[in-house]
Design a protein around this motif. Sequence first.
Motif, mmCIF file in Angstrom:
data_model
loop_
_atom_site.group_PDB
_atom_site.id
_atom_site.type_symbol
_atom_site.label_atom_id
_atom_site.label_comp_id
_atom_site.label_asym_id
_atom_site.label_seq_id
_atom_site.Cartn_x
_atom_site.Cartn_y
_atom_site.Cartn_z
ATOM 1 N N ALA A 1 0.855 -1.186 0.000
ATOM 2 C CA ALA A 1 0.000 0.000 0.000
ATOM 3 C C ALA A 1 0.887 1.231 0.000
ATOM 4 C CB ALA A 1 -0.898 -0.005 1.226
ATOM 5 N N GLY A 2 0.680 2.103 -0.983
ATOM 6 C CA GLY A 2 1.413 3.363 -1.068
ATOM 7 C C GLY A 2 0.617 4.468 -0.386
ATOM 8 N N PRO A 3 0.672 5.676 -0.927
ATOM 9 C CA PRO A 3 -0.067 6.788 -0.328
ATOM 10 C C PRO A 3 -1.579 6.527 -0.357
ATOM 11 C CG PRO A 3 1.496 7.582 -1.977
ATOM 12 C CD PRO A 3 1.476 6.090 -2.077
ATOM 13 N N PRO A 4 -2.306 6.967 0.674
ATOM 14 C CA PRO A 4 -3.754 6.777 0.686
ATOM 15 C C PRO A 4 -4.422 7.600 -0.412
ATOM 16 C CG PRO A 4 -3.090 8.176 2.512
ATOM 17 C CD PRO A 4 -1.831 7.701 1.836
ATOM 18 N N THR A 5 -5.522 7.064 -0.955
ATOM 19 C CA THR A 5 -6.270 7.814 -1.966
ATOM 20 C C THR A 5 -7.586 8.334 -1.393
ATOM 21 O OG1 THR A 5 -7.291 5.814 -2.852
ATOM 22 C CG2 THR A 5 -5.237 6.559 -3.883
ATOM 23 N N ASN A 6 -8.397 7.431 -0.838
ATOM 24 C CA ASN A 6 -9.657 7.878 -0.268
ATOM 25 C C ASN A 6 -10.268 6.797 0.612
ATOM 26 O OD1 ASN A 6 -11.196 6.042 -1.924
ATOM 27 N ND2 ASN A 6 -11.082 7.505 -3.584
#
Length: 177
Positions: free
Chosen positions: A112-117
């Motif tokens: 998991a990279g940066p959160p999106t939503n």
Amino acid sequence: MKHLSTCALALASLSFGVSAVVTAQRPKDEGSPIYGVKLPQGYRDWRLISVAHEAGKNNDIRAILGNDIAVKAFRDGKRPFPDGAVIVRLAWRYESSPRNDSVFPAPQSFVAGPPTNVQVSVKDSKRYAASGGWGYGQFENGVANRDVALTQSCFACHSKLNALEKGADLIFTAYSR
């Protein structure tokens, strides 16, 4: 001593004034457009229902969580879901991990990279009767996305699933046992 009291009172007044300005500038979370859905308290501590990877334009990895009502319905195979069921989908960019791959014989690790939503679905058959009993909300950085067209697309997409699978109750996720 009198000077110290005056300074303390001035500092307290200044702090209150700054706090009031910061609070006034912070966006008020009115919930999602159309449905008024808000981020549920403590949702990150809910039970895991499943995980998913969506390729293509989204290219994300998702964790689907549920409150106790939703988890029980998933486990029991109960459809339609009972009122009070809440399902939360957290999404992050799906990325390869050079760090992890450095210890494997070939590139194979994705994380998991940066959160999106965060997306929230709330079951209330009376309040959300026009959308099959579900209310929807999408949140970025903890704040509801105010895009009405985006929020309307939630029900439009979920209703396509019901046309394909009777008894899905507008829910894509299957419980992972």
